[in-house]
Scaffold this motif. Structure first.
Motif, mmCIF file in Angstrom:
data_model
loop_
_atom_site.group_PDB
_atom_site.id
_atom_site.type_symbol
_atom_site.label_atom_id
_atom_site.label_comp_id
_atom_site.label_asym_id
_atom_site.label_seq_id
_atom_site.Cartn_x
_atom_site.Cartn_y
_atom_site.Cartn_z
ATOM 1 N N PRO A 53 -29.994 -52.795 -5.552
ATOM 2 C CA PRO A 53 -30.774 -52.465 -4.878
ATOM 3 C C PRO A 53 -30.345 -52.136 -3.350
ATOM 4 N N SER A 54 -29.512 -51.955 -2.721
ATOM 5 C CA SER A 54 -29.185 -51.459 -1.512
ATOM 6 C C SER A 54 -28.337 -50.225 -1.746
ATOM 7 N N THR A 55 -29.259 -49.395 -2.633
ATOM 8 C CA THR A 55 -28.599 -47.617 -2.590
ATOM 9 C C THR A 55 -28.800 -47.400 -1.154
ATOM 10 N N ASP A 56 -28.306 -45.915 -0.579
ATOM 11 C CA ASP A 56 -28.072 -45.397 0.707
ATOM 12 C C ASP A 56 -28.012 -43.503 -0.036
ATOM 13 N N LEU A 57 -28.861 -43.430 0.175
ATOM 14 C CA LEU A 57 -27.890 -41.455 -0.080
ATOM 15 C C LEU A 57 -26.904 -40.879 1.444
ATOM 16 N N ARG A 58 -26.125 -40.620 1.694
ATOM 17 C CA ARG A 58 -26.070 -40.068 2.689
ATOM 18 C C ARG A 58 -25.283 -38.524 2.768
ATOM 19 N N SER A 59 -24.868 -38.100 3.831
ATOM 20 C CA SER A 59 -24.500 -36.688 3.138
ATOM 21 C C SER A 59 -23.013 -36.448 2.768
ATOM 22 N N GLY A 60 -23.090 -35.700 2.101
ATOM 23 C CA GLY A 60 -22.029 -35.024 0.850
ATOM 24 C C GLY A 60 -22.173 -36.084 -0.583
ATOM 25 N N GLU A 61 -20.918 -36.098 -1.162
ATOM 26 C CA GLU A 61 -21.459 -36.764 -2.676
ATOM 27 C C GLU A 61 -21.636 -38.405 -2.966
ATOM 28 N N SER A 62 -22.141 -39.267 -2.847
ATOM 29 C CA SER A 62 -22.721 -39.962 -3.407
ATOM 30 C C SER A 62 -22.599 -41.063 -4.867
ATOM 31 N N LYS A 63 -21.519 -41.851 -4.828
ATOM 32 C CA LYS A 63 -21.262 -42.496 -6.130
ATOM 33 C C LYS A 63 -22.727 -43.888 -6.339
ATOM 34 N N LEU A 64 -23.248 -43.962 -7.663
ATOM 35 C CA LEU A 64 -24.027 -44.635 -7.875
ATOM 36 C C LEU A 64 -23.680 -45.265 -9.530
ATOM 37 N N GLU A 65 -23.792 -46.513 -9.549
ATOM 38 C CA GLU A 65 -23.623 -47.122 -11.103
ATOM 39 C C GLU A 65 -25.692 -47.610 -11.356
#
Length: 358
Positions: A53-65
């Protein structure tokens, strides 16, 4: 057939780690939960995923589960099977990920329909077959070798217990399989089970040996007879390593895809009963009737001696006297001798001579 069978039918649960590279200067904060579809390269949907629920897409690389489940319709069954085939055979699989929604109203319209390129890395060192146990003893192996040399027999059927391993962390059941068997690059037979009446079920990351033996065919048709004979000879001294190439039909979740599968160097040995699961105990015999045993087949050669009797055998009857010769007829009495006759009468005395004349 397995000690651990799949528990019910449900979509496969997915847990996916992804890395997203944002090369733009702007950041999408906060996005909330993002939902997406995973498509095979044939544009068929094979899975649905969502982010925390608390996903952010910032500059650079983002790792998500990401978490989700398989979502395979009838038209996507072939495409899903192709994805699993490449995954199990050690080949990367290109995929397409399409974002469908975001919780944040500000970004929902912007991300809807956004497509990302993705790649499913292969499963390393996946092995479906750990070992094959041929249901043959050393003496039976000699008989099979003799049958292979028979010019009137093209194919010899043998039975094998399969040592199966599940390289996935999800349970599945094998419903059918078809494999070509080769040894040193030469085809030596095949195994075809187009419909397994009791599917072979196996839990996640489990392994076992089937208690049931399945038929396989030894054949030099289209191969090399001398190679087949040499393989059978080598089985007397230890394992031989065969290659399999074919397909599996498995039930995974709600679908039954067909997976193309190749595996090299599968150890194949003669049957070792110590490694097989124990057979269920036989039911006790009826208290009223003794168990009925099949008559043993007579072994070749002279018949065995009868078992010693529990009591001394009766004495044999005295030998019969030799037959007596037929009685000789009584001797014929001699004819009675005639009564003694009277001695013959002596002749009368002759008269004295006359005196001489004067």
């Amino acid at each position: 057939d397995s000690p651990l069978a799949p528990r019910g039918l449900a979509p496969l649960a997915l847990f996916v780690g992804v890395s997203i590279l944002n090369t733009a200067r702007c950041e999408l904060v906060p996005l909330g939960s993002i939902k997406m579809e995973v498509l095979a390269m044939e544009s068929e949907r094979v899975a649905e995923l969502q982010s925390p629920p608390s996903t952010d897409l910032r500059s650079g690389e983002s790792k998500l589960e990401l978490t989700g489940r398989t979502s395979v319709g009838p038209s996507a069954l072939v495409a899903f099977g192709a994805v699993l085939s490449r995954f199990l055979n050690g080949t990367s699989t290109p995929l397409r990920v399409v974002l469908t929604s975001a919780d944040a109203p500000l970004y929902a319209a912007a991300v809807r329909g956004l497509e990302l390129r993705a790649e499913l890395p292969p499963l390393k060192d996946a092995r479906f077959l750990e070992r094959v146990h041929l249901q043959l003893s050393f003496s039976e192996l000699s008989a099979v070798t003799a049958e292979v040399l028979n010019p009137f027999l093209d194919e010899i059927i043998v039975f094998a217990h399969l040592g199966i391993s599940n390289p996935l962390n999800a349970s599945f059941a094998v419903e059918a399989l078809a494999f070509d068997l080769s040894w040193h690059g030469i085809r030596v037979g095949y195994m075809q089970l187009p419909h397994i009446a009791s599917p072979i079920g196996i839990d996640a990351a489990a392994s076992f040996i089937t208690s049931r033996a399945y038929p396989a065919v030894l054949s030099a048709r289209g191969g090399d007879l001398s190679r087949l004979i040499q393989m059978l000879s080598d089985l007397n001294h230890g394992p031989v390593y065969i290659d399999i190439n074919g397909s599996l039909q498995i039930r995974a979740g709600l679908v039954s895809p067909t997976i193309l599968y190749t595996q090299r160097n599968v150890p194949t040995v003669l049957l070792n009963t110590a490694t097989l699961p124990p057979d269920p105990p036989s039911p006790p015999p009826s208290p009223l009737l003794p168990p009925v045993l099949p008559p043993p087949s007579p072994p070749p050669g002279p018949p065995p001696l009868p078992p010693p009797p529990s009591s001394p055998p009766p004495l044999p009857p005295p030998p019969s006297p030799p037959p007596s010769p037929p009685p000789s007829p009584p001797p014929t009495p001699p004819p009675p001798s005639p009564p003694p006759s009277a001695p013959p009468a002596s002749p009368p005395p002759s008269p004295p001579p006359a005196p001489p004349p004067p």
